[in-house]
Design an enzyme around this catalytic site. Structure first.
Site, short mmCIF file in Angstrom:
data_model
loop_
_atom_site.label_atom_id
_atom_site.label_comp_id
_atom_site.label_asym_id
_atom_site.label_seq_id
_atom_site.Cartn_x
_atom_site.Cartn_y
_atom_site.Cartn_z
N PRO A 117 48.07 40.68 34.31
CA PRO A 117 48.49 41.44 33.12
C PRO A 117 47.77 42.77 32.91
O PRO A 117 47.03 42.94 31.94
CB PRO A 117 48.22 40.46 31.98
CG PRO A 117 47.06 39.65 32.46
CD PRO A 117 47.27 39.50 33.94
N CYS A 118 48.02 43.72 33.78
CA CYS A 118 47.42 45.05 33.62
C CYS A 118 47.96 45.74 32.37
O CYS A 118 47.34 46.68 31.87
CB CYS A 118 47.66 45.90 34.87
SG CYS A 118 49.38 46.06 35.36
#
Length: 289
Positions: free
Chosen positions: A248-249
């Protein structure tokens, strides 16, 4: 005008990096590099790690593997020649480090991942169509795209000679669980096949620990991986994340509060953040969205 201590430290790190790049085939040890910049090994190790985001040893290994990639792919050198020219003590040492950093053997890299089978499928998500790809080890690629042809070309450029089969497998189905509003912790049911430098892998691991519905800054991620001065390097590693949403950047924002860029469109990042916060609040209130 006299240089500040920070500027002096930066100059020393720059000198050390240049020394490593010029002498990596000789595999200089920590003491030799530290002596070159007139520091004690202990002080140099700590300073280098703070500035470069990785240890001198890991940086040296990354330089070696990067050079080995050039020899194998561009010059078509043999594995034996490559281990000699890069300074590795044996072909097995080159093999082990290559697998650790690149996620494939030197032979697989040289042949453009020849013999590697990759299953891929296009799937609908709340944020548009995504391309999911997997090997027998796990998910190796996930990207949002409004252009399927372009998305497939990007995937194939990463594994040039792999064989591709358009079919969804169990890994793909597990990945899609992330997009289910009722799923709170799908990470236990997913496997990833990643390749990257030790620093990149450390950053991506830190991203996996950010809960859905929460946001972190680049600086806080740098602190979490114990490299508080490496915010810029953290940002670069986040920008190179090959697996959208699962890693989850999108949950990392600027210190100012601005959401910042996103390789799969900033507007999509905004939508994902809003959707996750709404999902989190709905679960807390025992509602559905």
């Amino acid at each position: 005008m006299e240089k500040t201590q920070q500027a002096i430290n930066y100059d020393r790190i720059a000198q050390a990096i240049q020394y490593i790049q010029n002498n990596f085939q000789r595999q200089p040890n920590l003491e030799q590099i530290a002596e070159h910049v007139h520091l004690s090994p202990f002080h140099f190790q700590r300073m280098f790690t703070e500035w470069a985001g990785t240890s001198p040893k890991k940086f040296l290994q990354y330089i070696q593997v990067d050079y080995a990639k050039k020899l194998l792919k561009e010059e078509q050198r043999t594995l034996f020649d490559t281990h000699l020219l890069t300074g590795f003590s044996s072909t097995s040492r080159l093999h082990d480090l290559f697998v650790q950093i690149e996620g494939m053997t030197p032979a697989e890299y040289k042949n453009g991942a020849e013999g590697l089978q990759i299953n891929y499928s296009f799937q609908d998500t709340p944020f548009g169509t995504c391309l999911i790809a997997s090997t027998k080890k796990g998910i190796c690629h996930l990207a949002f795209s409004d252009n399927p042809t372009e998305a497939l070309l990007v995937l194939k450029s990463q594994f040039e000679n792999a064989s591709y089969i358009e079919q969804a497998d169990d890994f793909h189905q597990s990945a899609l669980a992330f997009f289910n509003p009722q799923t709170t912790n799908p990470i236990q049911r997913i496997k990833l096949h990643l390749k990257g430098s030790p620093f990149q892998l450390k950053v991506w691991q830190a991203l996996l620990e950010i809960p859905s519905g929460q946001l972190k800054t680049y600086k806080s991620v740098a602190i979490a991986i114990e490299h508080p001065k490496a915010s810029r390097a953290v940002g670069t590693a986040i920008g190179q994340n090959p697996i959208a949403y699962l890693i989850p950047c999108h949950r990392v924002i600027q210190t100012s509060g601005k959401f910042g860029g996103y390789r799969w469109q900033p507007s999509r990042k905004t939508a994902i953040i809003g959707w996750e916060i709404a999902k989190h609040n709905a679960i807390d209130n025992d509602e559905t969205i």
